[in-house]
Design a protein around this motif. Structure first.
Motif, PDB file in Angstrom:
ATOM      1  N   ASP A 134       0.812  -1.231   0.000  1.00 23.66           N
ATOM      2  CA  ASP A 134       0.000   0.000   0.000  1.00 23.66           C
ATOM      3  C   ASP A 134       0.839   1.272   0.000  1.00 23.66           C
ATOM      4  OD1 ASP A 134      -2.110  -1.756   0.241  1.00 23.66           O
ATOM      5  OD2 ASP A 134      -2.439  -1.389   2.378  1.00 23.66           O
ATOM      6  N   TYR A 135       2.161   1.144  -0.091  1.00 26.67           N
ATOM      7  CA  TYR A 135       3.043   2.285   0.155  1.00 26.67           C
ATOM      8  C   TYR A 135       2.808   3.429  -0.823  1.00 26.67           C
ATOM      9  CZ  TYR A 135       7.140   4.528   2.180  1.00 26.67           C
ATOM     10  OH  TYR A 135       7.974   5.378   2.857  1.00 26.67           O
ATOM     11  N   SER A 136       2.573   3.114  -2.063  1.00 25.12           N
ATOM     12  CA  SER A 136       2.352   4.163  -3.064  1.00 25.12           C
ATOM     13  C   SER A 136       1.101   4.970  -2.726  1.00 25.12           C
ATOM     14  CB  SER A 136       2.212   3.543  -4.454  1.00 25.12           C
ATOM     15  OG  SER A 136       1.941   4.548  -5.414  1.00 25.12           O
ATOM     16  N   TRP A 137       0.027   4.299  -2.299  1.00 25.11           N
ATOM     17  CA  TRP A 137      -1.198   4.988  -1.932  1.00 25.11           C
ATOM     18  C   TRP A 137      -1.014   5.794  -0.638  1.00 25.11           C
ATOM     19  CZ3 TRP A 137      -6.280   5.208  -3.943  1.00 25.11           C
ATOM     20  CH2 TRP A 137      -6.433   4.593  -5.194  1.00 25.11           C
ATOM     21  N   LEU A 138      -0.207   5.287   0.280  1.00 21.93           N
ATOM     22  CA  LEU A 138       0.054   6.033   1.510  1.00 21.93           C
ATOM     23  C   LEU A 138       0.758   7.356   1.220  1.00 21.93           C
ATOM     24  CD1 LEU A 138       1.250   3.147   3.862  1.00 21.93           C
ATOM     25  CD2 LEU A 138      -0.845   4.488   4.130  1.00 21.93           C
ATOM     26  N   GLN A 139       1.693   7.325   0.272  1.00 19.65           N
ATOM     27  CA  GLN A 139       2.441   8.538  -0.053  1.00 19.65           C
ATOM     28  C   GLN A 139       1.562   9.608  -0.686  1.00 19.65           C
ATOM     29  OE1 GLN A 139       6.643   7.998  -1.648  1.00 19.65           O
ATOM     30  NE2 GLN A 139       5.819   5.957  -2.034  1.00 19.65           N
ATOM     31  N   HIS A 140       0.659   9.199  -1.552  1.00 25.10           N
ATOM     32  CA  HIS A 140      -0.137  10.159  -2.311  1.00 25.10           C
ATOM     33  C   HIS A 140      -1.526  10.377  -1.729  1.00 25.10           C
ATOM     34  CE1 HIS A 140       2.831   8.422  -5.201  1.00 25.10           C
ATOM     35  NE2 HIS A 140       2.970   9.713  -5.522  1.00 25.10           N
ATOM     36  N   GLY A 141      -1.895   9.584  -0.737  1.00 29.07           N
ATOM     37  CA  GLY A 141      -3.244   9.697  -0.193  1.00 29.07           C
ATOM     38  C   GLY A 141      -3.367  10.628   0.996  1.00 29.07           C
ATOM     39  N   SER A 142      -2.254  11.187   1.482  1.00 35.47           N
ATOM     40  CA  SER A 142      -2.319  12.082   2.646  1.00 35.47           C
ATOM     41  C   SER A 142      -1.198  13.111   2.577  1.00 35.47           C
ATOM     42  CB  SER A 142      -2.194  11.275   3.945  1.00 35.47           C
ATOM     43  OG  SER A 142      -2.133  12.135   5.065  1.00 35.47           O
ATOM     44  N   ARG A 143      -1.529  14.358   2.924  1.00 38.28           N
ATOM     45  CA  ARG A 143      -0.525  15.415   2.938  1.00 38.28           C
ATOM     46  C   ARG A 143       0.388  15.324   4.155  1.00 38.28           C
ATOM     47  NH1 ARG A 143      -4.259  20.731   1.426  1.00 38.28           N
ATOM     48  NH2 ARG A 143      -4.960  20.004  -0.635  1.00 38.28           N
TER      49      ARG A 143
END
Length: 536
Positions: free
Chosen positions: A450-459
């Motif tokens: 899920d790392y890619s989504w974690l990076q782009h899913g929250s400021r």
């Protein structure tokens, strides 16, 4: 307060001013506004100072002054009514006590002699014609306040005056009191003895001024005034913590005097003897169940801040244990809900459901994950999150379902794993070795997925902090476990690149521990052995 004694105003050169009074419906007086009192005091202080130079008075004015010595006075900044009534007041006071006016000082008189003249400045309140007693408050530097009062009013309202007047002669007409601490409020408190509706009088005052009145009323034993002050303090808002502390400390001082202070203190204390764990649980449940995003986010921040303040209070340990129990109960409830939602999202028929109909499940998963992260933050701040780490590592079924849930819904759950790694890396959590090992084995790979989504899913995502936390957690394990986990990570990193956590720092530390340290230790032992042989 000093003893009251029969006295006469000392003879000397005296300046007397009468300030405007507020007459009550009963025809008596009460204290004028604070502004009038303060302006009068300021005017008297200014008039008491000798002027360095003054032009000689016209001959006509001098002659008039010689003919009318009692009106001998220069205009001052006192109110108009004071100036008009000055001469009449002097005559009234002179009937009881000798009063000598300040003579006009010629210009040729040396300045030093003017300054050395004894002076007494007096302010008068009340109606001398109708009163049968004078109360003289002696302040500093010869300043005094004279109150034309009625003996029966003082005796009926004040235990202090009733006691003192009973000890003296019945014909006493003047009382002198050495009191300079808060003369203005003293005058107002005595004036309140003439007020039929004290609540109406106090309603225009500030909280701090009413506290000053309450203090003088306590000193005089003026119970009716004290009760009115307490009724005012019970009803009026208190602005700020400092004002609240002053009110509470002043009211607590009256607890042993038979005055009803309970209504005021109920604002800051409860009769419930046991800790309010039910109330805390109810508040946290309301926050967790809210579906309004902004309100839920703001209340989570406020509750977290207030709980942090509680942690800094000495003696809060017992209540802290109750708070921890409540928090863990809510954690188990959220985990059960999350597992149920994962099962719903992995049913075969869920794939055939239109995307719009899947959205509620995804939102509920994100909501439960956010709730768990908030509860974990509370526990970490209270240094009680070790058990949460054990609970999270035991969610084997949840972890097995993780890859079957759409990534846009499941990646919120990886935030919980991220927070645990960061907490362990910072030393905020100290779970056992088995717990740390199982945490990495169970939840590191789902986090990597899920790392890619974690990076782009929250400021708020801080890649450096997250990667440092994961790496430090790995390095707390035995060397063999470090090797197993880091080699597995290396395979993922070489495939995904930036979409995978960069654990190169942890990898370098493991490398040195594995390939360099053994040789350095061996070399050190060899040198130590050679030195011991040489010494023999």
């Amino acid at each position: 307060m000093s003893e009251i004694r029969l006295t006469k105003v000392e003879q000397g050169q005296t300046k007397i001013r009468n300030v405007p009074i507020a007459v009550t419906p009963e025809g008596f007086w009460c204290c004028p506004s604070p502004v009038v009192f303060q302006k009068t005091m300021k005017a008297q202080n200014l008039s008491n100072k000798p002027k360095p130079s003054s032009p000689p008075p016209p001959p006509k004015t001098t002659a008039q002054r010689k003919q009318t010595p009692l009106t001998e006075r220069k205009p001052t900044s006192t109110p108009l009514r004071s100036a008009v009534a000055a001469s009449e007041d002097q005559q009234i006071v002179g009937s009881d006590t000798p009063v000598i006016n300040v003579p006009v000082v010629p210009d040729r008189t040396p300045r030093t002699k003017v300054e050395s003249l004894p002076r007494k400045v007096a302010i008068e309140f009340g109606e001398p014609r109708t009163s049968d007693m004078k109360v003289v408050l002696l302040g500093k530097q010869g300043f005094c306040v004279k109150l034309s009062v009625h003996k029966n009013v003082l005796v009926e309202n004040s235990f202090y005056f009733a006691e003192k007047l009973s000890e003296t002669e019945a014909s006493l007409t003047c009382l002198e009191i050495d009191y300079s601490e808060d003369v203005e409020i003293y005058v107002e408190t005595v004036g309140l003895m003439y007020c039929k509706d004290m609540k109406q009088r106090l309603i225009k005052q500030s909280v701090l001024r009413v506290l000053r009145i309450l203090k003088i009323a306590e000193l005089l034993g003026f119970n009716l005034c004290m009760q009115s002050c307490l009724e005012y303090l019970e009803a009026v808002p208190w602005v700020g913590e400092e004002e609240e502390e002053k009110v509470v400390s002043s009211v607590l001082r009256l607890q042993g005097e038979g005055i009803g202070v309970t209504p005021v203190l109920k604002r800051v204390s409860s009769d419930v003897s046991k800790p309010p764990e039910d109330t805390l649980s109810h508040i946290m449940q309301l926050v967790l169940r809210s579906n309004e995003e902004r309100g839920r986010r703001e209340m989570k921040s406020i509750v977290l801040k207030l709980l942090k303040e509680n942690n800094s209070v000495p003696g809060y340990a017992g209540a802290a244990d109750i708070c921890n129990e409540t928090t863990y109960t809510l954690c188990r409830s959220c985990l059960n809900s999350l597992l149920f939602l994962f099962k719903e999202a992995t049913k075969p028929e869920f794939v055939d459901i239109p995307v719009n109909n899947r959205e509620p499940v995804g939102k509920r998963i994100a909501l439960e994950a956010d709730n768990l992260q908030w509860l974990l933050e509370i526990l970490a701040d209270r240094q009680a999150a070790d058990e949460f780490a054990e609970m999270w590592t035991s969610q084997q079924e949840l972890a097995s379902l993780h890859t079957k849930v759409p990534i846009m819904s499941r990646y919120h759950v990886s935030w919980i794993t991220v927070r645990l790694f960061v907490g362990i890396g910072r030393g905020e959590l100290l779970p056992s070795k088995d717990t740390r090992q199982l945490l990495l084995q169970t939840w590191l790979q789902p986090l990597i997925n899920d790392y890619s989504w974690l990076q782009h899913g929250s400021r708020t995502f801080d890649r450096k902090v997250v990667e440092e936390g994961i790496g430090r957690t790995i390095l707390t394990l035995p060397l063999e476990d470090q090797q197993s986990i880091l080699l597995s990570w290396l395979g993922s990193f070489l495939k995904a690149g930036d979409n995978c956590p960069n654990l190169q720092r942890a990898f370098e530390v493991w490398w040195r521990r594995t390939f360099i340290r053994p040789y350095v230790d061996a070399q050190g032992k060899l040198l130590q052995s050679d030195s011991s042989t040489t010494s023999k």
